[in-house]
Design an enzyme around this catalytic site. Structure first.
Site, PDB file in Angstrom:
ATOM      1  N   LYS A 261      -2.436 -30.962 -20.866  1.00 27.91           N
ATOM      2  CA  LYS A 261      -3.156 -31.980 -21.653  1.00 27.91           C
ATOM      3  C   LYS A 261      -4.500 -32.300 -20.995  1.00 27.91           C
ATOM      4  O   LYS A 261      -5.538 -32.397 -21.665  1.00 27.91           O
ATOM      5  CB  LYS A 261      -2.308 -33.254 -21.795  1.00 27.91           C
ATOM      6  CG  LYS A 261      -1.133 -33.083 -22.755  1.00 27.91           C
ATOM      7  CD  LYS A 261      -0.113 -34.223 -22.666  1.00 27.91           C
ATOM      8  CE  LYS A 261       1.102 -33.901 -23.546  1.00 27.91           C
ATOM      9  NZ  LYS A 261       2.214 -34.858 -23.422  1.00 27.91           N
TER      10      LYS A 261
ATOM     11  N   ASP B  26      -0.326 -41.217 -29.009  1.00 33.42           N
ATOM     12  CA  ASP B  26       0.986 -40.623 -29.277  1.00 33.42           C
ATOM     13  C   ASP B  26       1.545 -41.085 -30.624  1.00 33.42           C
ATOM     14  O   ASP B  26       2.527 -40.525 -31.109  1.00 33.42           O
ATOM     15  CB  ASP B  26       1.970 -41.081 -28.188  1.00 33.42           C
ATOM     16  CG  ASP B  26       2.464 -39.954 -27.321  1.00 33.42           C
ATOM     17  OD1 ASP B  26       2.304 -38.789 -27.714  1.00 33.42           O
ATOM     18  OD2 ASP B  26       3.009 -40.244 -26.243  1.00 33.42           O
TER      19      ASP B  26
ATOM     20  N   GLN C 190       3.583 -40.174 -20.395  1.00 30.57           N
ATOM     21  CA  GLN C 190       4.476 -39.026 -20.581  1.00 30.57           C
ATOM     22  C   GLN C 190       5.933 -39.478 -20.542  1.00 30.57           C
ATOM     23  O   GLN C 190       6.350 -40.195 -19.632  1.00 30.57           O
ATOM     24  CB  GLN C 190       4.189 -37.974 -19.502  1.00 30.57           C
ATOM     25  CG  GLN C 190       4.972 -36.687 -19.657  1.00 30.57           C
ATOM     26  CD  GLN C 190       4.578 -35.855 -20.875  1.00 30.57           C
ATOM     27  OE1 GLN C 190       3.501 -36.019 -21.437  1.00 30.57           O
ATOM     28  NE2 GLN C 190       5.452 -34.972 -21.296  1.00 30.57           N
TER      29      GLN C 190
HETATM   30  N1  GUN Z   1       7.355 -35.815 -23.752  1.00 30.58           N
HETATM   31  C1  GUN Z   1       7.692 -34.791 -24.577  1.00 30.58           C
HETATM   32  N2  GUN Z   1       6.973 -34.868 -25.714  1.00 30.58           N
HETATM   33  C2  GUN Z   1       6.176 -35.948 -25.611  1.00 30.58           C
HETATM   34  C3  GUN Z   1       5.210 -36.540 -26.454  1.00 30.58           C
HETATM   35  O1  GUN Z   1       4.925 -36.079 -27.560  1.00 30.58           O
HETATM   36  N3  GUN Z   1       4.612 -37.652 -25.975  1.00 30.58           N
HETATM   37  C4  GUN Z   1       4.905 -38.183 -24.765  1.00 30.58           C
HETATM   38  N4  GUN Z   1       4.269 -39.272 -24.396  1.00 30.58           N
HETATM   39  N5  GUN Z   1       5.793 -37.657 -23.956  1.00 30.58           N
HETATM   40  C5  GUN Z   1       6.435 -36.543 -24.379  1.00 30.58           C
END
Ligand code: GUN
Length: 299
Positions: free
Chosen positions: A53, A120, A97
């Site tokens: 990311k 998100d 995350q």
């Molecule tokens: N962990 C796995 N997928 C995601 C996601 O889409 N967002 C976040 N914040 N954590 C994750």
């Protein structure tokens, strides 16, 4: 011929649009799109996701920051970090995350992020906007938004007359995906672990979306001939044929046999996965435009 939906290629075109939008915004207002990612603990898979990311954010020309906190970080410290990022005008998107270590209340953290910085799409304000059909003023959860881009690449924007089945009912994916399909005029069914005959529902689906986390659960005799299959599953399974102790990634769909029946299908890896990160970048540049009082691009 079955169309293999190339998520990498579609994601790359989203990223090109993000780069152009972020460069335009910076040139016209001086505002650089800013994304902050918080990771707590040292789960290797989570670190790998967060690393990609951050790299993608930099590639998009963003101001990109990562906060890495020890696994034993207390709730109040994490909440204080979120509050400081909420107040930071250089940050337009905040992502924590998941999953967080067990002693932390992830719902409280998620809901503490300002809705306009919730890239998100997990804040109740953003979830509520999808539920009420307002797809223009909030932020859409990245994986469903990316899956819809792939659906549109096959069917266009209007899904009138098409039956869609979403298997899975999570807040992160199944529920928002069902609502986005509904907003696009599909006739939507949601199946889950308590549903009776999922195969029978699947055989009626023109668009079949699987997000259950069970490797290769969807079989060829579940698939309506010519259907579009969106496979959201990412499951690691043993692959002894590659050598001892080796593994490989598979989706929730038995790919080879279902591809033979489907009209279009997403592979795993290389389908929905690359779209999630692309839509995170899209959400960040959208949030930055809004913060600068500019009309946001659409993806
Ligand atoms: N962990 C796995 N997928 C995601 C996601 O889409 N967002 C976040 N914040 N954590 C994750």
């Amino acid at each position: 011929m079955t169309e293999i939906i190339d998520g990498k290629q579609v994601a790359a075109s989203v990223i090109e649009k993000v780069k152009a939008a972020s460069a335009d915004l910076e040139a016209s207002t001086g505002v650089k799109s800013g994304l902050a990612v918080i990771i707590v603990g040292d789960d290797p898979a989570s670190h790998a996701y967060v690393g990609s990311k951050g790299r993608m954010a930099k590639e998009c020309g963003f101001h990109s920051v990562q906060h890495t906190l020890p696994a034993e970080t207390p709730q109040d410290e994490l909440m204080a970090l979120v509050a400081s990022l909420n107040a930071d005008p250089a940050i337009h998107g905040i992502l924590v995350q998941l999953p967080l270590p067990k002693h932390l209340d992830s719902e409280a953290v998620t809901q503490a992020i300002l809705p306009e910085k919730d890239v998100d799409g997990l804040h109740v304000v953003n979830a509520g906007k999808i539920a009420t059909g307002d797809l223009d003023t909030g932020l859409l959860s990245c994986t469903p938004a990316g899956s819809m881009v792939l659906v549109r690449s096959i069917h266009g924007a209007d899904l009138s007359g098409l039956n869609a089945l979403v298997i899975g009912r999570s807040n992160l994916f199944g529920k928002p995906m069902a609502l986005l399909l509904l907003a696009a005029n599909a006739t939507v069914t949601v199946a889950h672990s308590r549903t009776g005959d999922i195969a029978a529902l699947a055989r009626n689906a023109d668009i079949l979306v699987a997000a259950v986390g069970r490797p290769q659960m969807v079989k060829a005799d579940w698939v309506k001939p010519g259907a579009t299959i969106i496979d959201v599953g990412i499951n690691r399974i043993p692959a002894p044929e590659r050598g001892e102790g080796k593994t490989r990634l598979v989706g929730d769909v038995a790919y080879d046999e279902c591809a033979a029946v489907a009209g279009a299908i997403t592979p795993v890896p290389g389908g929905v996965g690359p779209m999630t990160i692309a839509m995170l970048m899209a959400n960040t540049v959208i949030a930055a435009h809004r913060a600068a009082g500019k009309a946001a691009p659409k993806f």
